[in-house]
Design an enzyme around this catalytic site. Structure first.
Site, PDB file in Angstrom:
ATOM      1  N   PRO A  34     -41.523 -22.296 -73.342  1.00 19.73           N
ATOM      2  CA  PRO A  34     -40.951 -23.404 -72.572  1.00 19.73           C
ATOM      3  C   PRO A  34     -41.549 -23.463 -71.166  1.00 19.73           C
ATOM      4  CG  PRO A  34     -39.226 -22.084 -73.607  1.00 19.73           C
ATOM      5  CD  PRO A  34     -40.498 -21.321 -73.752  1.00 19.73           C
ATOM      6  N   LYS A  35     -41.605 -24.676 -70.603  1.00 17.33           N
ATOM      7  CA  LYS A  35     -42.052 -24.851 -69.224  1.00 17.33           C
ATOM      8  C   LYS A  35     -40.814 -24.912 -68.326  1.00 17.33           C
ATOM      9  CE  LYS A  35     -44.956 -27.574 -66.156  1.00 17.33           C
ATOM     10  NZ  LYS A  35     -43.959 -27.530 -65.049  1.00 17.33           N
ATOM     11  N   TRP A  36     -40.658 -23.903 -67.499  1.00 15.48           N
ATOM     12  CA  TRP A  36     -39.475 -23.784 -66.660  1.00 15.48           C
ATOM     13  C   TRP A  36     -39.610 -24.638 -65.409  1.00 15.48           C
ATOM     14  CZ3 TRP A  36     -35.464 -21.161 -68.716  1.00 15.48           C
ATOM     15  CH2 TRP A  36     -35.752 -20.389 -69.847  1.00 15.48           C
ATOM     16  N   ASP A 187     -38.848 -28.400 -68.622  1.00 14.99           N
ATOM     17  CA  ASP A 187     -39.783 -29.449 -68.238  1.00 14.99           C
ATOM     18  C   ASP A 187     -40.878 -29.702 -69.266  1.00 14.99           C
ATOM     19  OD1 ASP A 187     -40.509 -31.354 -66.388  1.00 14.99           O
ATOM     20  OD2 ASP A 187     -41.866 -30.031 -65.305  1.00 14.99           O
TER      21      ASP A 187
END
Length: 350
Positions: A34-36, A187
């Site tokens: 995941p894109k944090w 994100d």
């Protein structure tokens, strides 16, 4: 600090792409995660000495004392880990990442910082390891660095402030995450080559975001046509030559917000009477286009649809301030650039 990797270190960056890259047949090439949505930071620990260094090289430790304390108790005695500082909060009965609470943590008053550390404590989401003990891991493949990260940050410790991002080698699962995790405030998805080394400052990773965005330096503003408040903020990006170019503007603000922004920008004016000439407006010949330049200190994240001739084709939408970004880091290479086709390639019979 007596570490094999010492600050400052520029974090490895990501290049925007439009889709999750597929795995080749046979052995997997990519690791997906995941894109944090937080402040990118590298945490350095050498005994009691802890530094939390931002993407721009600033030490964030004073703003996040709870992360400093967690690093002293949760990391090995010598470690360097890359990740994202986030503020998770319960919103609507579920835990989500709260950008507003995170951005408020950058405050000059120590008393305010201490208060917010109690009220909206941050967490550090680790997703890479640069050093562990006396080992410099930057030249190792990501598969080795990931194993070191799991060694550095134990998974499942109750009350831990240092956490680890999930990963998968399944491209379909990564695509599912892209949709499902948006509800948690994440994100998008990031892809890293399993065999890739850690390359500081280079866009060696791939990112797939939910929207097309850019971080721009605010160059100045125009006063609203009514004579009161901000009409538009003017935005710039730095080119390879180090020169900043105006790329467009953002103007969709409420009347109240216009007044607030004008008051904010007035404090950054280069001079009380300084005005910059504007470009000729071919649609409104009566418009002078003059604007008021300000000090290049503010970074705004905006949503855009297309780039044309190194400018935004349409007016962009202001999303939020980025206090974690340095104005000089607002460069063209962050942008998603679609493939370029000759127009005749799109026509039948050519």
């Amino acid at each position: 600090m007596d570490l094999p990797v010492t600050p400052p270190v520029q974090p490895m960056l990501a290049k925007a792409v439009t889709a999750v890259p597929a795995q080749p047949d046979g052995e997997p090439e990519w690791s997906y995660e995941p894109k944090w949505d937080g402040f990118r930071a590298i945490v350095f620990r050498d005994g009691d000495d802890v530094e939390i260094v931002s993407r721009g090289g600033k030490d964030l430790a004073r703003y996040f004392p709870e992360i400093v304390e967690a690093a002293r108790t949760e990391l090995p005695d010598k470690a360097v880990v890359d990740g994202e500082v986030c503020v998770p909060r319960e919103i609507g009965g579920v835990q989500r990442l709260d950008w507003d609470s995170l951005s408020q943590r950058i405050h000059p008053a120590a008393s305010r910082i201490a208060k917010l550390a109690e009220e909206t404590p941050a967490a550090f989401i680790g997703f890479d390891a640069l050093a562990l003990g006396d080992r410099d891991l930057t030249g190792e493949p990501f598969s080795v660095r990931r194993a070191a990260l799991l060694e550095a940050i134990p998974v499942g410790s109750p009350g831990a402030r240092l956490l680890i991002s999930r990963v998968t080698h399944d491209a379909q699962q990564a695509q599912d995450w892209f949709t499902a995790f948006e509800g948690a405030g994440l994100d998008g998805v990031v892809a890293k080559r399993l065999a890739g080394a850690y390359v500081p400052g280079k866009r060696e990773m791939l990112k797939i975001k939910h929207k097309r965005t850019a971080d721009c330096v605010v160059l100045g503003y125009r006063v609203h046509k009514s004579g009161t408040g901000l009409g538009s903020m003017l935005l710039g990006l730095y080119g390879d030559d180090g020169e900043v170019r105006m790329v467009g503007g953002s103007s969709a603000f409420s009347d109240t917000r216009r007044v607030e922004l004008q008051q904010q920008f007035e404090q950054l004016r280069l001079g009380p009477d300084q005005v910059a000439p504007g470009e000729v407006n071919r649609w409104r010949s009566s418009a002078t286009g003059e604007w008021i330049p300000i000090r290049r200190e503010l970074v705004a994240e905006v949503a855009y649809d297309q780039m044309e001739n190194q400018r935004f084709r349409h007016t962009v939408k202001f999303l939020r301030w980025r206090p974690d970004r340095d104005p000089e880091s607002c460069t063209y290479d962050q942008l998603e650039v679609p493939l370029t086709y000759d127009v005749y390639d799109v026509l039948e019979g050519t």
